[in-house]
Design an enzyme around this catalytic site. Structure first.
Site, PDB file in Angstrom:
ATOM      1  CB  SER A   1     -16.536  -6.930 -10.633  1.00  0.00           C
ATOM      2  OG  SER A   1     -16.963  -5.941 -11.546  1.00  0.00           O
TER       3      SER A   1
ATOM      4  CE1 TYR B   1     -14.632 -10.014 -14.602  1.00  0.00           C
ATOM      5  CE2 TYR B   1     -16.224  -8.243 -14.249  1.00  0.00           C
ATOM      6  CZ  TYR B   1     -14.975  -8.806 -14.020  1.00  0.00           C
ATOM      7  OH  TYR B   1     -14.074  -8.165 -13.192  1.00  0.00           O
TER       8      TYR B   1
HETATM    9  P1  NDP Z   1      -4.686  -8.498 -14.325  1.00  0.00           P
HETATM   10  O1  NDP Z   1      -5.009  -9.032 -15.667  1.00  0.00           O
HETATM   11  O2  NDP Z   1      -3.794  -7.295 -14.197  1.00  0.00           O
HETATM   12  O3  NDP Z   1      -4.026  -9.657 -13.430  1.00  0.00           O
HETATM   13  C1  NDP Z   1      -4.596 -10.920 -13.375  1.00  0.00           C
HETATM   14  C2  NDP Z   1      -3.691 -11.803 -12.517  1.00  0.00           C
HETATM   15  O4  NDP Z   1      -4.330 -13.075 -12.371  1.00  0.00           O
HETATM   16  C3  NDP Z   1      -2.324 -12.045 -13.121  1.00  0.00           C
HETATM   17  O5  NDP Z   1      -1.368 -12.093 -12.077  1.00  0.00           O
HETATM   18  C4  NDP Z   1      -2.485 -13.413 -13.762  1.00  0.00           C
HETATM   19  O6  NDP Z   1      -1.224 -14.069 -13.884  1.00  0.00           O
HETATM   20  C5  NDP Z   1      -3.398 -14.104 -12.737  1.00  0.00           C
HETATM   21  N1  NDP Z   1      -4.155 -15.222 -13.285  1.00  0.00           N
HETATM   22  C6  NDP Z   1      -4.944 -15.227 -14.382  1.00  0.00           C
HETATM   23  N2  NDP Z   1      -5.467 -16.447 -14.581  1.00  0.00           N
HETATM   24  C7  NDP Z   1      -4.992 -17.234 -13.574  1.00  0.00           C
HETATM   25  C8  NDP Z   1      -5.152 -18.599 -13.217  1.00  0.00           C
HETATM   26  N3  NDP Z   1      -5.943 -19.415 -13.943  1.00  0.00           N
HETATM   27  N4  NDP Z   1      -4.503 -19.076 -12.142  1.00  0.00           N
HETATM   28  C9  NDP Z   1      -3.707 -18.262 -11.390  1.00  0.00           C
HETATM   29  N5  NDP Z   1      -3.519 -16.955 -11.666  1.00  0.00           N
HETATM   30  C10 NDP Z   1      -4.148 -16.461 -12.750  1.00  0.00           C
HETATM   31  O7  NDP Z   1      -6.089  -8.273 -13.605  1.00  0.00           O
HETATM   32  P2  NDP Z   1      -6.685  -7.172 -12.601  1.00  0.00           P
HETATM   33  O8  NDP Z   1      -5.672  -6.765 -11.613  1.00  0.00           O
HETATM   34  O9  NDP Z   1      -7.392  -6.173 -13.400  1.00  0.00           O
HETATM   35  O10 NDP Z   1      -7.836  -8.048 -11.910  1.00  0.00           O
HETATM   36  C11 NDP Z   1      -7.760  -8.539 -10.587  1.00  0.00           C
HETATM   37  C12 NDP Z   1      -9.172  -8.818 -10.121  1.00  0.00           C
HETATM   38  O11 NDP Z   1      -9.914  -7.607 -10.096  1.00  0.00           O
HETATM   39  C13 NDP Z   1      -9.965  -9.790 -11.015  1.00  0.00           C
HETATM   40  O12 NDP Z   1     -10.702 -10.684 -10.218  1.00  0.00           O
HETATM   41  C14 NDP Z   1     -10.898  -8.847 -11.774  1.00  0.00           C
HETATM   42  O13 NDP Z   1     -12.087  -9.503 -12.179  1.00  0.00           O
HETATM   43  C15 NDP Z   1     -11.167  -7.794 -10.734  1.00  0.00           C
HETATM   44  N6  NDP Z   1     -11.629  -6.532 -11.294  1.00  0.00           N
HETATM   45  C16 NDP Z   1     -10.841  -5.817 -12.133  1.00  0.00           C
HETATM   46  C17 NDP Z   1     -11.316  -4.626 -12.685  1.00  0.00           C
HETATM   47  C18 NDP Z   1     -10.508  -3.802 -13.633  1.00  0.00           C
HETATM   48  O14 NDP Z   1     -11.073  -2.851 -14.215  1.00  0.00           O
HETATM   49  N7  NDP Z   1      -9.241  -4.070 -13.832  1.00  0.00           N
HETATM   50  C19 NDP Z   1     -12.662  -4.117 -12.355  1.00  0.00           C
HETATM   51  C20 NDP Z   1     -13.395  -4.961 -11.448  1.00  0.00           C
HETATM   52  C21 NDP Z   1     -12.886  -6.116 -10.944  1.00  0.00           C
HETATM   53  P3  NDP Z   1      -0.991 -15.235 -15.012  1.00  0.00           P
HETATM   54  O15 NDP Z   1      -1.655 -14.740 -16.276  1.00  0.00           O
HETATM   55  O16 NDP Z   1       0.488 -15.366 -15.090  1.00  0.00           O
HETATM   56  O17 NDP Z   1      -1.653 -16.461 -14.468  1.00  0.00           O
END
Ligand code: NDP
Length: 247
Positions: free
Chosen positions: A139, A153
């Site tokens: 991030s 975070y």
């Molecule tokens: P989303 O919430 O859209 O997607 C998160 C995904 O992670 C889902 O597929 C979820 O599926 C999966 N997930 C969550 N917990 C677990 C777990 N314990 N085990 C396996 N899978 C898991 O998130 P984003 O696309 O926004 O985020 C993706 C990455 O980008 C993250 O690392 C986030 O920190 C980073 N990021 C995002 C930003 C943003 O503004 N969106 C900004 C900066 C960084 P399920 O719940 O079914 O497990």
């Protein structure tokens, strides 16, 4: 970019940035493996990908979940070329150290950092065999923290950035590359969940450097580039994709 015959694991591939990356990798010829906890969400994502992707239901914050993700991939495809450590969580209202609970601390660190360690630990023998690479989704807050918000975070993502550099240094001569992408605000369920209502979300969007937030594809294109042969000379890099927000 060409990924024919490459096997790619994407943690959190069923939503947001991970799903956008899955779509692009698949279009470029890769065999995509999506890892997430919720089977229904995985099934919907796989259906949208034309039923060509493989889904593994596993919690990557747990050792057993990461071992399952790697072993089922190897059982099915016999190899692993690219690991995208993307699953992450941002707990809303992380604004006050005194009220931020120990449970929320553990949840953040276990998913955002421990899962990156565990997935890498269990995937590395196969990445060494394929001379593969890892892209960690960090991030912009891992580079520059905010005042009064998201401090654990941000710390978890700073740990991911340092782990990326340390692994790059340790594996460069063994042929495995490690890089990290640092997204700015991106329109996904994770980001929308941080805001209490749509007015708050809109006013945040207008306050960003370009007056718009990223779409998941904006981040996914950089992930693909770093994972591709075109980035063969790049390792240990921490790349902001944030319209300058981390400057
Ligand atoms: P989303 O919430 O859209 O997607 C998160 C995904 O992670 C889902 O597929 C979820 O599926 C999966 N997930 C969550 N917990 C677990 C777990 N314990 N085990 C396996 N899978 C898991 O998130 P984003 O696309 O926004 O985020 C993706 C990455 O980008 C993250 O690392 C986030 O920190 C980073 N990021 C995002 C930003 C943003 O503004 N969106 C900004 C900066 C960084 P399920 O719940 O079914 O497990």
């Amino acid at each position: 970019m060409e990924f024919s015959d490459k096997v790619v694991i994407i943690t959190g591939g069923s939503s947001g940035i991970g799903f956008a990356a899955a779509r692009l990798f698949q279009a470029a010829g890769a065999q995509v493996v999506l890892v997430g906890r919720n089977q229904g969400r995985l099934d919907r994502a796989i259906e949208q990908l034309g039923n060509k992707a493989f889904g593994i239901s596993a919690d990557v914050s747990l050792s057993g979940g990461t071992q399952k993700a790697v072993s089922q991939t190897i059982e099915k495809f016999g190899r692993l070329d690219i690991l995208i450590n993307n699953a992450g969580v941002s707990i809303p209202n992380e604004t006050d150290l005194e009220t931020f609970s120990e449970e929320s601390f553990d949840e953040t660190i276990n998913l955002n950092f421990r899962s990156v360690f565990l997935m890498t630990k269990y995937a590395i023998p196969y990445l060494l065999a394929s001379l593969g690479n890892v892209v960690n989704v960090s991030s912009r807050l891992g580079i520059k923290p905010l005042k009064d918000d998201a401090f654990i975070y941000a710390s978890s993502k700073a740990a991911v950035n340092m782990f990326t550099k340390a692994m790059a240094l340790n594996y460069i001569q063994k042929g495995v590359r490690f890089n990290a992408v640092c997204p700015g605000a991106t329109d996904t369920p994770l980001l929308r969940n941080v805001f209490d209502n749509s007015e708050e979300f809109s006013s945040y969007v207008h306050s960003t450097p370009l007056g718009r937030i990223a779409m998941p594809e904006d981040i996914a294109h950089t992930i693909l580039f770093l994972a591709s042969e075109k980035a063969a000379y790049i390792t240990g890099g921490i790349y902001p994709v944030d319209a300058g927000a981390s400057i």
